[in-house]
Design a protein around this motif. Sequence first.
Motif, PDB file in Angstrom:
ATOM      1  N   GLU A  49      -7.352  -1.781  -7.753  1.00  0.00           N
ATOM      2  CA  GLU A  49      -8.033  -2.366  -7.361  1.00  0.00           C
ATOM      3  C   GLU A  49      -6.721  -4.092  -7.914  1.00  0.00           C
ATOM      4  O   GLU A  49      -6.545  -4.552  -7.755  1.00  0.00           O
ATOM      5  CB  GLU A  49      -9.355  -2.819  -8.391  1.00  0.00           C
ATOM      6  N   ASP A  50      -5.970  -3.025  -9.189  1.00  0.00           N
ATOM      7  CA  ASP A  50      -4.638  -3.541 -10.325  1.00  0.00           C
ATOM      8  C   ASP A  50      -3.816  -3.841  -8.692  1.00  0.00           C
ATOM      9  O   ASP A  50      -3.054  -5.081  -8.637  1.00  0.00           O
ATOM     10  CB  ASP A  50      -4.171  -3.442 -10.918  1.00  0.00           C
ATOM     11  N   CYS A  51      -3.509  -2.843  -8.527  1.00  0.00           N
ATOM     12  CA  CYS A  51      -2.589  -3.782  -6.837  1.00  0.00           C
ATOM     13  C   CYS A  51      -2.576  -4.122  -6.089  1.00  0.00           C
ATOM     14  O   CYS A  51      -1.418  -5.094  -5.764  1.00  0.00           O
ATOM     15  CB  CYS A  51      -2.090  -1.309  -6.855  1.00  0.00           C
ATOM     16  N   ALA A  56      -1.959  -9.534  -3.641  1.00  0.00           N
ATOM     17  CA  ALA A  56      -2.449 -10.458  -3.009  1.00  0.00           C
ATOM     18  C   ALA A  56      -2.351 -11.457  -3.957  1.00  0.00           C
ATOM     19  O   ALA A  56      -1.945 -12.957  -3.394  1.00  0.00           O
ATOM     20  CB  ALA A  56      -4.347 -10.693  -3.589  1.00  0.00           C
ATOM     21  N   ALA A  57      -1.710 -11.867  -4.871  1.00  0.00           N
ATOM     22  CA  ALA A  57      -1.081 -12.609  -5.487  1.00  0.00           C
ATOM     23  C   ALA A  57       0.211 -12.918  -5.700  1.00  0.00           C
ATOM     24  O   ALA A  57       1.134 -14.878  -5.803  1.00  0.00           O
ATOM     25  CB  ALA A  57      -1.438 -12.571  -7.076  1.00  0.00           C
ATOM     26  N   GLY A  58       0.620 -12.091  -5.084  1.00  0.00           N
ATOM     27  CA  GLY A  58       2.150 -12.185  -4.545  1.00  0.00           C
ATOM     28  C   GLY A  58       3.513 -11.982  -5.241  1.00  0.00           C
ATOM     29  O   GLY A  58       4.607 -12.156  -5.742  1.00  0.00           O
ATOM     30  N   ARG A  59       2.860 -11.208  -6.377  1.00  0.00           N
ATOM     31  CA  ARG A  59       3.824 -10.855  -7.212  1.00  0.00           C
ATOM     32  C   ARG A  59       3.864  -9.105  -7.618  1.00  0.00           C
ATOM     33  O   ARG A  59       3.860  -8.413  -8.678  1.00  0.00           O
ATOM     34  CB  ARG A  59       3.126 -10.903  -8.520  1.00  0.00           C
ATOM     35  N   THR A  61       4.355  -5.020  -7.026  1.00  0.00           N
ATOM     36  CA  THR A  61       5.470  -4.219  -7.665  1.00  0.00           C
ATOM     37  C   THR A  61       6.121  -3.134  -6.879  1.00  0.00           C
ATOM     38  O   THR A  61       4.825  -2.624  -7.232  1.00  0.00           O
ATOM     39  CB  THR A  61       6.267  -4.477  -9.333  1.00  0.00           C
ATOM     40  N   TYR A  62       6.709  -2.236  -7.496  1.00  0.00           N
ATOM     41  CA  TYR A  62       7.012  -1.012  -7.091  1.00  0.00           C
ATOM     42  C   TYR A  62       5.895  -0.072  -8.172  1.00  0.00           C
ATOM     43  O   TYR A  62       4.840   0.894  -8.074  1.00  0.00           O
ATOM     44  CB  TYR A  62       7.979  -0.438  -7.172  1.00  0.00           C
ATOM     45  N   ARG A  63       5.785  -0.687  -9.453  1.00  0.00           N
ATOM     46  CA  ARG A  63       5.293  -0.055 -10.275  1.00  0.00           C
ATOM     47  C   ARG A  63       3.673   0.382  -9.926  1.00  0.00           C
ATOM     48  O   ARG A  63       2.707   1.341 -10.162  1.00  0.00           O
ATOM     49  CB  ARG A  63       5.310  -0.846 -11.844  1.00  0.00           C
ATOM     50  N   HIS A  64       3.145  -1.231  -9.505  1.00  0.00           N
ATOM     51  CA  HIS A  64       1.488  -1.600  -8.637  1.00  0.00           C
ATOM     52  C   HIS A  64       1.428  -0.007  -7.621  1.00  0.00           C
ATOM     53  O   HIS A  64       0.578   0.373  -8.302  1.00  0.00           O
ATOM     54  CB  HIS A  64       1.294  -2.409  -8.545  1.00  0.00           C
ATOM     55  N   VAL A  65       2.573  -0.211  -7.075  1.00  0.00           N
ATOM     56  CA  VAL A  65       2.332   1.178  -6.191  1.00  0.00           C
ATOM     57  C   VAL A  65       2.272   2.837  -6.427  1.00  0.00           C
ATOM     58  O   VAL A  65       1.644   3.384  -6.353  1.00  0.00           O
ATOM     59  CB  VAL A  65       2.936   0.816  -4.907  1.00  0.00           C
ATOM     60  N   PHE A  66       3.097   2.659  -7.081  1.00  0.00           N
ATOM     61  CA  PHE A  66       3.311   3.725  -7.863  1.00  0.00           C
ATOM     62  C   PHE A  66       2.556   4.238  -8.674  1.00  0.00           C
ATOM     63  O   PHE A  66       1.916   5.525  -8.224  1.00  0.00           O
ATOM     64  CB  PHE A  66       5.137   4.039  -8.856  1.00  0.00           C
ATOM     65  N   LEU A  67       1.598   3.877  -9.592  1.00  0.00           N
ATOM     66  CA  LEU A  67       1.209   3.815 -10.809  1.00  0.00           C
ATOM     67  C   LEU A  67      -0.172   4.110  -9.602  1.00  0.00           C
ATOM     68  O   LEU A  67      -1.372   5.225 -10.201  1.00  0.00           O
ATOM     69  CB  LEU A  67       0.970   2.788 -11.411  1.00  0.00           C
TER      70      LEU A  67
END
Length: 106
Positions: A49-51, A56-59, A61-67
């Motif tokens: 959900e965080d990712c 969706a907000a245009g922010r 990152t690789y961190r979001h996808v990786f985690l």
Amino acid sequence: MTTHHDRQARILADVKAERDAQDARFGIQDLPDGTGGLATVDVADQYREDCDRAFAAGRGTYRHVFLEEVFEAMAESDSAKLRAELIQAIAVGVKWVEGIDRRESR
């Protein structure tokens, strides 16, 4: 000029070298997976959900996808599905390193 495939080959060689170093230091290990369970499913859902919100907000990152990928793996108890999730997480990690290498080569 370094190509996309050259970068991937170097990264995968680095990963292989690290794995060889791990085996040299610790030997071949057959540890339990330690994955699965409701708590890890809840955490995986939170990272997913965080990712989704970040992109969706245009922010995003690789961190979001990786985690997201790592915690999807942590939530999986089926060996075949866990393997697939780990491959996805590793692939995102390689993609992230490719991005770092591209930035560093500019």
